[in-house]
Scaffold this motif. Structure first.
Motif, mmCIF file in Angstrom:
data_model
loop_
_atom_site.group_PDB
_atom_site.id
_atom_site.type_symbol
_atom_site.label_atom_id
_atom_site.label_comp_id
_atom_site.label_asym_id
_atom_site.label_seq_id
_atom_site.Cartn_x
_atom_site.Cartn_y
_atom_site.Cartn_z
ATOM 1 N N LEU A 312 0.823 -1.215 0.000
ATOM 2 C CA LEU A 312 0.000 0.000 0.000
ATOM 3 C C LEU A 312 0.854 1.261 0.000
ATOM 4 O O LEU A 312 0.539 2.244 -0.665
ATOM 5 N N ALA A 313 1.955 1.227 0.738
ATOM 6 C CA ALA A 313 2.843 2.388 0.795
ATOM 7 C C ALA A 313 3.499 2.649 -0.550
ATOM 8 O O ALA A 313 3.811 3.800 -0.885
ATOM 9 N N ALA A 314 3.710 1.591 -1.331
ATOM 10 C CA ALA A 314 4.310 1.754 -2.653
ATOM 11 C C ALA A 314 3.310 2.301 -3.666
ATOM 12 O O ALA A 314 3.697 2.891 -4.668
ATOM 13 N N GLU A 315 1.996 2.109 -3.394
ATOM 14 C CA GLU A 315 0.969 2.491 -4.359
ATOM 15 C C GLU A 315 0.306 3.828 -4.044
ATOM 16 O O GLU A 315 -0.170 4.520 -4.952
ATOM 17 N N LEU A 316 0.236 4.201 -2.752
ATOM 18 C CA LEU A 316 -0.512 5.385 -2.348
ATOM 19 C C LEU A 316 0.414 6.485 -1.837
ATOM 20 O O LEU A 316 1.399 6.193 -1.152
ATOM 21 N N PRO A 317 0.113 7.745 -2.123
ATOM 22 C CA PRO A 317 0.837 8.837 -1.448
ATOM 23 C C PRO A 317 0.636 8.731 0.059
ATOM 24 O O PRO A 317 -0.425 8.299 0.528
ATOM 25 N N ALA A 318 1.648 9.089 0.820
ATOM 26 C CA ALA A 318 1.583 8.915 2.277
ATOM 27 C C ALA A 318 0.393 9.642 2.887
ATOM 28 O O ALA A 318 -0.231 9.158 3.839
ATOM 29 N N TYR A 319 0.064 10.821 2.344
ATOM 30 C CA TYR A 319 -1.052 11.595 2.888
ATOM 31 C C TYR A 319 -2.362 10.828 2.738
ATOM 32 O O TYR A 319 -3.171 10.736 3.662
ATOM 33 N N VAL A 320 -2.571 10.213 1.551
ATOM 34 C CA VAL A 320 -3.775 9.420 1.315
ATOM 35 C C VAL A 320 -3.749 8.152 2.161
ATOM 36 O O VAL A 320 -4.750 7.753 2.759
ATOM 37 N N PHE A 321 -2.583 7.522 2.219
ATOM 38 C CA PHE A 321 -2.378 6.308 3.017
ATOM 39 C C PHE A 321 -2.849 6.519 4.461
ATOM 40 O O PHE A 321 -3.581 5.713 5.021
ATOM 41 N N SER A 322 -2.423 7.626 5.057
ATOM 42 C CA SER A 322 -2.751 7.866 6.468
ATOM 43 C C SER A 322 -4.216 8.220 6.657
ATOM 44 O O SER A 322 -4.853 7.784 7.620
ATOM 45 N N ARG A 323 -4.804 9.001 5.728
ATOM 46 C CA ARG A 323 -6.190 9.429 5.892
ATOM 47 C C ARG A 323 -7.181 8.283 5.682
ATOM 48 O O ARG A 323 -8.169 8.175 6.403
ATOM 49 N N LEU A 324 -6.915 7.435 4.704
ATOM 50 C CA LEU A 324 -7.857 6.360 4.403
ATOM 51 C C LEU A 324 -7.751 5.184 5.372
ATOM 52 O O LEU A 324 -8.758 4.584 5.737
ATOM 53 N N LEU A 325 -6.534 4.857 5.794
ATOM 54 C CA LEU A 325 -6.324 3.624 6.559
ATOM 55 C C LEU A 325 -6.148 3.857 8.050
ATOM 56 O O LEU A 325 -6.007 2.902 8.812
ATOM 57 N N GLY A 326 -6.137 5.124 8.488
ATOM 58 C CA GLY A 326 -6.127 5.391 9.915
ATOM 59 C C GLY A 326 -4.767 5.341 10.573
ATOM 60 O O GLY A 326 -4.669 5.143 11.789
ATOM 61 N N PHE A 327 -3.684 5.534 9.800
ATOM 62 C CA PHE A 327 -2.346 5.547 10.372
ATOM 63 C C PHE A 327 -1.845 6.981 10.474
ATOM 64 O O PHE A 327 -2.275 7.852 9.719
ATOM 65 N N SER A 328 -0.905 7.219 11.374
ATOM 66 C CA SER A 328 -0.316 8.550 11.461
ATOM 67 C C SER A 328 0.532 8.804 10.216
ATOM 68 O O SER A 328 0.985 7.874 9.549
ATOM 69 N N ALA A 347 6.494 13.124 2.721
ATOM 70 C CA ALA A 347 5.575 12.765 3.800
ATOM 71 C C ALA A 347 6.211 12.983 5.154
ATOM 72 O O ALA A 347 5.560 13.440 6.097
ATOM 73 N N ALA A 348 7.499 12.651 5.253
ATOM 74 C CA ALA A 348 8.190 12.866 6.536
ATOM 75 C C ALA A 348 8.225 14.350 6.882
ATOM 76 O O ALA A 348 8.044 14.739 8.041
#
Length: 367
Positions: A312-328, A347-348
């Motif tokens: 998922l991290a390879a496919e999604l921008p980190a901002y989208v990754f965190s908002r959709l999946l509930g991670f910081s 993202a960092a």
């Protein structure tokens, strides 16, 4: 409701006791399993208030682990540290975010690490007040990596002048060291979709882990309100923005809503609010139980979830990754770096900027 002899005895004990039934009176039961069963019933029917059960169990467990230390002074020091550091973190969580099984396990490991250090010092004919950095280095060199969990305890005792200035390295591990191959992950997805005889809740939970990287603790915490279904598209609230659920997982979630699986459903005053209800009235399924069920299907939670996170991290921008999946965002950035994604540094930087903008009393969510 059919009552076993043990259950009749428990009810008789409560009926003959003086004063109201409280969490404390149930905590005094010698049969802990029966006490938890009665507690779940009373909470579900509004007789007792809801409480953070994992935190309550740690509070009950703490005197037992401290009892391993023979010196009263050292027991007091460890207890003060435990209450002002790891346990305080749990007490400061919002009421709508009770302690998870994973957090409780981590806190126990941290406290045990401090107790084991003191036990080791006694074996060396030393003590906490006489402990030197040489002692700490020798202790860390002769044991497993989990001994690094003493870092928080040492820094606290140093600040409080209970010891010399002592330290230990951070307890860290590579995010992706325990991971299954991508082919194995997709074979498991195919099995959950097509193999007959697998229970609906196991199919749904397994796909939530394999496709959306949700750990058992989060899966068990999902409620019916987290499912947003307009009849055409089903969305699931995992983060701040609901994520669209693909077929056939959407059908499995609809089936869970129509026919929830729970051994305690006959004792529920109304339909359970949990998407994965547990065997105790009014409580969700325990993450340990779900992990055990998934393991029987060949799905080991940590390595398969790590594989999901990496993809998922390879496919999604980190901002989208965190908002959709509930991670910081920091967690998203960490996994982006592991996956080699180009968005990692960006993202960092966003995560550091967001953290700096937060008030000091509002800590960033843990990864």
């Amino acid at each position: 409701m059919h009552k076993t002899p043990a259950r009749r005895t428990a009810f008789r004990t409560l009926a003959t006791a003086t004063g109201p039934v409280t969490h404390a009176s149930l905590d005094a039961f010698t049969d802990e399993a029966m006490a938890e069963h009665l507690r779940a019933l009373l909470v579900a029917h509004g007789v007792l208030a809801v409480r953070d059960e994992h935190l309550a169990r740690i509070e009950k467990w703490l005197p037992k682990v401290l009892g391993r230390l023979p010196e009263a002074g050292e027991r007091r020091i460890v207890e003060r540290w435990a209450r002002w550091q790891p346990l305080r973190r749990l007490h400061r969580q919002p009421a709508h975010r009770p302690t998870t099984a994973g957090q409780a396990c981590g806190i126990r490991q941290e406290i045990r690490a401090a107790v084991r250090l003191l036990e080791w010092l006694h074996e060396q004919d030393s003590s906490l007040t006489a402990c030197t950095q040489d002692h700490i280095d020798a202790y860390l060199d002769t044991g497993p990596i989990e001994r690094l969990r003493i870092r928080s305890f040492l820094h606290w005792t140093s600040r409080q002048k209970h010891t010399r200035s002592l330290t230990a390295p951070f307890y860290t591990s590579s995010l992706a060291t325990d991971i299954v191959a991508a082919d194995t992950r997709w074979e498991l997805v195919h099995r959950l979709i097509h193999e007959p005889g697998i229970a609906v809740r196991d199919r749904a939970a397994g796909l939530l882990l394999l496709l959306f990287a949700q750990p058992p603790s989060r899966i068990c915490a999902l409620t019916r309100d987290d499912v947003l279904d307009d009849g055409q598209v089903l969305r699931l609230r995992l983060g701040t923005h609901p994520v669209e659920v693909p077929a056939p997982l959407d059908s499995l979630l609809r089936e869970l809503l129509r026919n929830p699986v729970s051994k305690a459903h006959r004792l529920e005053p109304e339909p359970s609010r949990w998407l994965f209800p547990g065997s105790r009235t009014g409580r969700p399924m325990e993450p340990v139980s779900l992990s055990r069920r998934l393991k029987m299907l060949g799905i080991r939670s940590r390595p398969t979830r790590n594989a999901s996170l990496l993809d998922l991290a390879a496919e999604l921008p980190a901002y989208v990754f965190s908002r959709l999946l509930g991670f910081s965002e920091q967690t998203a950035a960490n996994w982006m770096a592991e996956s080699g994604g180009e968005d990692g540094p960006y993202a960092a930087h966003r995560s550091r900027t967001a953290s700096a903008a937060q008030p000091s009393h509002d800590p960033a969510p843990p990864p």
